[in-house]
Scaffold this active site. Structure first.
Site, PDB file in Angstrom:
ATOM      1  CG  HIS A 192      -2.966  -1.416   4.812  1.00 23.94           C
ATOM      2  ND1 HIS A 192      -2.923  -2.767   4.563  1.00 23.94           N
ATOM      3  CD2 HIS A 192      -2.848  -1.266   6.136  1.00 23.94           C
ATOM      4  CE1 HIS A 192      -2.821  -3.403   5.706  1.00 23.94           C
ATOM      5  NE2 HIS A 192      -2.780  -2.511   6.690  1.00 23.94           N
ATOM      6  CD  GLU A 436      -0.820  -9.972  12.506  1.00 21.81           C
ATOM      7  OE1 GLU A 436      -0.358  -9.222  11.650  1.00 21.81           O
ATOM      8  OE2 GLU A 436      -1.972 -10.451  12.418  1.00 21.81           O
ATOM      9  CG  ASP A 460       0.105  -5.500  12.299  1.00 21.54           C
ATOM     10  OD1 ASP A 460       0.087  -4.267  12.475  1.00 21.54           O
ATOM     11  OD2 ASP A 460      -0.720  -6.094  11.583  1.00 21.54           O
ATOM     12  CB  CYS A 507       2.911 -13.655   5.293  1.00 27.04           C
ATOM     13  SG  CYS A 507       1.973 -13.267   6.777  1.00 27.04           S
TER      14      CYS A 507
HETATM   15  C1  PEP Z   1       1.675  -8.187   8.874  1.00 24.94           C
HETATM   16  O1  PEP Z   1       1.241  -7.566   9.845  1.00 24.94           O
HETATM   17  O2  PEP Z   1       2.897  -8.390   8.655  1.00 24.94           O
HETATM   18  C2  PEP Z   1       0.740  -8.730   7.875  1.00 24.94           C
HETATM   19  C3  PEP Z   1       1.163  -9.514   6.907  1.00 24.94           C
HETATM   20  O3  PEP Z   1      -0.558  -8.334   7.980  1.00 24.94           O
HETATM   21  P1  PEP Z   1      -1.102  -6.926   7.437  1.00 24.94           P
HETATM   22  O4  PEP Z   1       0.039  -6.228   6.793  1.00 24.94           O
HETATM   23  O5  PEP Z   1      -2.210  -7.206   6.499  1.00 24.94           O
HETATM   24  O6  PEP Z   1      -1.540  -6.293   8.713  1.00 24.94           O
HETATM   25 MG    MG Z   2      -0.903  -7.634  10.305  1.00 28.66          MG
END
Ligand code: PEP
Ligand code: MG
Length: 589
Positions: A192, A436, A460, A507
């Site tokens: 993150h 995901e 994910d 995304c």
């Molecule tokens: C993902 O898992 O690709 C996603 C966009 O969600 P996050 O990265 O917030 O888990």
């Molecule tokens: Mg995710």
């Protein structure tokens, strides 16, 4: 001059003085007397924190060992020895059982004593060990209290932030105007911290092992987030070559911005290019870079760094602000609000419970369905915001059809409540599922009839399909977005969406990588959503390709031997793109 190699986490180049971010031993601690009879309980708390700290140190050591020949492993082995020192441990425990001190106070008292002893020694080697004690104490107290010192307040001029690792909340608190980039010991390209660096449009190199102990605060370093290197003590030639790169990067962005609208193909075809945003994070260039909407609003950032759930009013205000901002981006612009994606590595103080395997635990939609009050409050806030501009609801971590059914029942209940109260909202608000979890991709043909759109979270999806932790750089070689397993799941998902006439987006961060992002478009996704600062590079690439070119690009992995690895497929796709679009060479360095 020394060049350190790590993971190319957020593309881009920057140079500037070092700011070392650390919570160095001054973790604020509570001090109190433990109730008589509760000493045993306090000991258990202490031992659990020691165990967690040991695990942290062992993790760090194994990362360093991976990169063989690193003498710095010894530093952390020494920290492990201090942590496990029987005399120190006994002294801490005696303060708890004998003096009834709380665990934090007992640790501080014992470490103060040890520090004093070392400081009195004449030998500089032993005096130096004080820093190790500081470090161990800091780690242990952070584990006990769950917090570190607010060093972000000390960042008062532009600098490259060098840290052991940064949590999302620490990154968020840094004053954006002074951060030129990130270089961290730990963290992976998809952690993150990485996402936030990209959201801020800043270069980042992670997994550097021991950069915190190798830099000198205030000295200029070169940060190359495209190739994953950091140069210490750069000589004059290197410095001037690097300045040219920084300037070329700026020119590339400027020329991409002044090109055709983002998402326009060479033959006039269209792909929607959207932005990923986080509440509370200053967003760089959503409008200037040409985003046509928000494809992922990570609502969980409203929950970060707080003890209590945000109220309906707080949420509503945040969502309304985002919806109004988005409405100004394009005539049909929509804000896709992803519901609370708690869990995994997004842990929230006072809310998250301890789980032995949090990535497979009660997270995201599972958490919401087991905390219906939280889910209803969030629905209410999102629905109320939908009266102010186009809005969509997106469910994170869907793994089976019953989750969609249960969520739909809850949503219908909240809509009825709002009707009864006479509150305005969009009755036809679209509802989508993130794809995901591998089971969702496999069952996409069934899930498609329950939602209005899919959005693939490749961060994910790759992690769960390859069983490779997105935050662990020791397994980052398995984290391959173009592995055939992922390509199959993507194709299945896209085909299911087309067959049911619903739209499909990507995304995850792979959308922002020209090689993978363009490949998803070639496979047929309708939109890509990414940190806005990456839009110019993708838009530039798409503007040089026709639909026929994309069809050919989609065939590149097909033409390779079936046994081709994810890395080989990636390299072949990359070479194909550069052959067509030589200007991408710089962006894909
Ligand atoms: C993902 O898992 O690709 C996603 C966009 O969600 P996050 O990265 O917030 O888990
Ligand atoms: Mg995710």
């Amino acid at each position: 001059m020394t060049t350190l190699s790590g993971l190319a986490t957020a593309r881009g180049y920057a140079f500037g003085p070092v700011f070392v971010y650390r919570g160095d031993g001054e973790v604020p601690i509570p001090q109190y007397l433990v109730e008589s009879g509760s000493e045993e309980e306090e000991l258990l708390r202490l031992r659990a924190a020691i165990k967690e700290t040991r695990r942290d140190l062992e993790g760090l050591i194994s990362v360093l060992r991976e990169r063989t020949g690193r003498s710095d492993v010894r530093v952390f082995e020494c920290h492990l020895m201090i942590l496990e020192d029987a005399i120190l441990t006994k002294e801490i425990e005696d303060h708890v059982t004998g003096d009834r001190l709380n665990a934090e106070a007992a640790v501080r008292k014992t470490m103060n004593g040890a520090r004093t002893q070392f400081e009195r020694m004449n030998d500089p080697y032993f005096r130096e060990r004080v820093r190790d004690i500081d470090d161990v104490e800091r780690r242990l107290l952070q584990r006990l209290t769950g917090r570190g010192r607010n060093t972000h307040l000390e960042l008062k001029s532009p600098a490259i932030v060098v840290a052991d690792d940064l949590t999302p909340s620490e990154t968020v608190q840094l004053p954006r105007e002074f951060v030129l980039g990130f270089a961290t010991n730990g963290g992976s390209a998809t952690s993150h911290v990485a996402l936030l660096a990209r959201a801020l449009g800043l270069p980042a190199v992670t997994g550097l092992g021991d950069i915190t102990s190798r830099v000198t605060p205030g000295k200029v370093i070169l940060l190359d987030g495209t190739n994953g290197t950091v140069t210490l003590n750069p000589d004059r030639d290197t410095m001037s070559q690097f300045s040219v790169l920084v300037e070329r990067q700026r020119e590339f962005t400027v020329s991409a911005i002044s090109g055709p609208p983002a998402g326009t193909l060479k033959d006039g075809g269209k792909v929607r290019i959207l932005a990923n945003i986080h509440p509370g994070v200053p967003v760089a260039g959503v409008k200037e870079f040409g985003a046509e909407g928000v494809g992922l609003y990570r609502s969980e950032y409203l929950w970060l760094d707080r003890e209590m759930e945000p109220t309906e009013e707080e949420q509503f205000e945040a969502y309304r602000k985002a919806v109004e901002m988005t409405a100004g981006l394009a005539p049909e612009a929509r804000t896709t609000i992803r519901m609370l994606d708690i869990g995994g590595d997004k842990l929230m103080r006072g809310i998250s419970t301890k789980e032995s395997n949090p990535f497979l635990g009660n997270r995201s939609i599972r958490y919401l369905l087991s905390h219906r009050d939280v889910m209803r409050t969030q629905f209410r806030a999102i629905l109320r915001a939908s009266a102010f501009g186009r809005t969509a609801i997106m469910y994170p971590m869907i793994s089976c059809v019953e989750e969609l059914r249960d969520a739909a029942v809850e949503l219908a209940t909240v809509k009825r409540q709002l009707d009864d109260e006479g509150v305005a909202y969009d009755r036809d608000i679209p509802v989508g599922a993130m794809i995901e979890v591998p089971s969702a991709a496999i069952m996409a043909d069934i899930l498609a009839s329950y939602v209005d759109f899919f959005s693939v979270g490749t961060n994910d999806l790759v992690q769960y399909t390859m069983a490779a932790d997105r935050g662990n750089d020791a397994v980052s070689h398995l984290y391959q977005p173009l592995n055939r397993a992922i390509i199959r799941l993507m194709k299945h998902t896209i085909d299911a969406a087309k067959k049911h006439g619903i739209s499909v987006a990507v995304c995850g961060e792979s959308a922002s990588d020209p090689v993978a992002g363009v490949y998803w478009v070639a496979l047929g996704v309708d939109s890509l959503s990414m940190s806005a600062t990456f839009i110019p590079a993708i838009a530039h690439a798409l503007s040089g390709l026709t639909r026929a070119d994309l069809d050919e690009y989609a065939q590149v992995p097909e033409r390779m031997p079936q046994g081709a690895t994810g890395d080989e497929i990636f390299a072949k796709c990359r070479a194909w793109l550069i052959a067509r679009l030589p200007f991408l060479e710089d962006a894909l360095a």
